[in-house]
Design a protein around this motif. Structure first.
Motif, short mmCIF file in Angstrom:
data_model
loop_
_atom_site.label_atom_id
_atom_site.label_comp_id
_atom_site.label_asym_id
_atom_site.label_seq_id
_atom_site.Cartn_x
_atom_site.Cartn_y
_atom_site.Cartn_z
N UNK A 85 0.73 -1.20 -0.12
CA UNK A 85 0.02 -0.05 0.21
C UNK A 85 0.97 1.17 -0.04
N UNK A 86 1.99 1.21 0.83
CA UNK A 86 2.93 2.40 0.91
C UNK A 86 3.57 2.67 -0.33
N UNK A 87 3.80 1.60 -1.27
CA UNK A 87 4.53 1.67 -2.52
C UNK A 87 3.38 2.17 -3.55
N UNK A 88 2.25 1.89 -3.42
CA UNK A 88 1.10 2.22 -4.28
C UNK A 88 0.69 3.52 -3.72
N UNK A 89 1.07 4.41 -3.11
CA UNK A 89 0.83 5.71 -2.31
C UNK A 89 -0.71 5.73 -2.08
N UNK A 90 -1.11 4.47 -1.29
CA UNK A 90 -2.42 4.15 -1.01
C UNK A 90 -2.81 4.53 0.56
N UNK A 91 -1.81 5.05 1.18
CA UNK A 91 -1.83 5.29 2.62
C UNK A 91 -1.94 6.65 3.17
N UNK A 92 -2.19 7.60 1.73
CA UNK A 92 -2.36 8.90 2.52
C UNK A 92 -3.44 9.14 3.26
N UNK A 93 -4.50 8.73 3.11
CA UNK A 93 -5.78 8.74 3.85
C UNK A 93 -6.10 7.76 5.01
N UNK A 94 -4.95 7.14 5.42
CA UNK A 94 -4.89 6.03 6.38
C UNK A 94 -5.41 7.03 7.73
N UNK A 95 -6.16 6.47 8.60
CA UNK A 95 -6.58 7.37 9.85
C UNK A 95 -5.27 7.60 10.78
N UNK A 96 -4.12 6.58 10.54
CA UNK A 96 -2.93 7.10 11.37
C UNK A 96 -2.15 8.56 10.88
N UNK A 97 -2.34 8.77 9.61
CA UNK A 97 -1.72 9.95 9.07
C UNK A 97 -0.24 10.04 9.14
N UNK A 98 0.51 8.94 8.82
CA UNK A 98 1.79 8.94 9.17
C UNK A 98 2.58 9.18 7.93
N UNK A 99 3.90 9.98 7.99
CA UNK A 99 4.65 10.22 6.85
C UNK A 99 5.32 9.11 6.46
N UNK A 100 5.99 9.07 5.29
CA UNK A 100 6.72 7.64 4.71
C UNK A 100 7.64 7.13 5.85
N UNK A 101 8.47 7.88 6.23
CA UNK A 101 9.32 7.46 7.34
C UNK A 101 8.84 6.78 8.42
N UNK A 102 7.84 7.29 8.93
CA UNK A 102 6.91 6.49 9.94
C UNK A 102 6.56 5.18 9.68
N UNK A 103 5.58 5.30 8.45
CA UNK A 103 5.26 3.89 7.85
C UNK A 103 6.45 2.85 7.93
N UNK A 104 7.59 3.37 7.30
CA UNK A 104 8.71 2.36 7.21
C UNK A 104 8.84 1.54 8.73
N UNK A 105 9.06 2.75 9.76
CA UNK A 105 9.38 2.19 10.97
C UNK A 105 8.31 1.31 11.61
N UNK A 106 6.73 1.41 11.20
CA UNK A 106 5.57 0.82 11.60
C UNK A 106 5.95 -0.67 11.06
N UNK A 107 6.14 -0.81 9.77
CA UNK A 107 6.24 -1.97 8.88
C UNK A 107 7.50 -2.89 9.66
#
Length: 277
Positions: free
Chosen positions: A107-129
């Motif tokens: 989802x991150x690679x497809x730019x489909x997390x912009x509207x996720x309720x967590x509202x994380x930046x890309x670096x935060x998503x990588x940390x989360x993953x």
């Protein structure tokens, strides 16, 4: 969603084989738990070994997609799941946290997390993953860093027990595409050698393994047990034949017996007989 009854086609040089799931395996019980990251948390199910998994509905809430989308992604990509018994005694096919991580990465690679309720930046998503991928296993020791590559491959497997001699039983891990592997612990235990022989940080041992032409690529295999999911480092059957030959030359009687058994009927043939029994 139930993937456990699906048959996996496996290619070999000679013919196509079907690997059946281990139907004799007892389905593990679970307790209700939580998975936390920072100040967020999600409901999970906890297996007896501490592994945490999610139902398709729980996964849908975490990734911000529909349950149908979760099931379709997991099934179409043949990702890791496990049959579990939830506290209500209902059996479901649950999704492992590394599988959830793969979905989020997609989802991150497809730019489909912009509207996720967590509202994380890309670096935060990588940390989360990365947090979802983290496996805290106290007995999961890294192999000799002087010899093995730092990065390892992770593959799913189905464990099969074969009898090599009256006193030697061996667990072989069946992978896709006709590949058979044996864990470090199993391969050494059957000749009564200590696991540390492969794991110690030793330049001398690294040079010896190199001379034996042992593969430097560490391959981790994950498979389901009655307690949960095990993850082990493995060698190919050919690598193990070289290691057993090394110990046979040093007078290890079990290694000599094991090699004689393999000469009479090799490991892949023995595994095929068990699979088609």
């Amino acid at each position: 969603m139930n993937l456990s009854n699906t048959l996996t086609l496996v290619e070999s040089n000679r013919s196509q084989k079907i690997i059946y799931p281990n139907r004799n395996l007892k389905i593990p019980n679970t307790t209700l738990s939580r998975w936390r990251w920072r100040h967020y948390y999600w409901t999970t199910y906890r297996l007896p070994d501490g592994t945490k998994v999610m139902s398709a509905r729980q996964t849908a809430r975490l990734v911000g997609q529909s349950k149908a989308d979760v099931i379709d992604f997991v099934q179409s990509n043949n990702l890791e799941t496990i049959d579990i018994k939830i506290p209500s005694k209902v059996i479901i096919n649950a999704i492992t946290l590394p599988t959830v991580a793969i979905y989020l990465q997609h989802l991150l690679e497809q730019y489909k997390l912009e509207h996720h309720r967590l509202s994380l930046c890309r670096e935060e998503w990588k940390e989360f993953i990365d947090a979802l991928n983290f496996q805290s296993q106290k007995d999961f020791v890294l192999p000799n860093p002087c010899f093995f590559k730092s990065s390892s491959l992770i593959k799913r497997a189905n464990p099969i027990q074969i009898q090599l001699d009256d006193d030697i039983t061996l667990e072989v891990l069946v992978l896709a595409f006709g590949e058979y592997r044996i864990s470090y612990a199993q391969g050494l235990h059957c000749i009564e050698m200590n696991y540390d022989w492969l794991m110690e940080n030793s330049p001398k041992k690294a040079r010896m393994l190199s001379k034996m032409r042992i593969s430097r690529q560490a391959v981790e295999c994950r498979f389901v047990t009655e307690l949960g999911i095990r993850q082990v480092y493995t060698f190919s059957c050919n690598d193990w034949l070289r290691i057993w030959e090394y110990f046979a030359k040093k007078g290890n009687k079990l290694a000599i017996t094991l090699l004689k058994a393999c000469a009479e009927e090799n490991i892949p043939t023995r595994v095929e007989k068990v699979l088609h029994w």
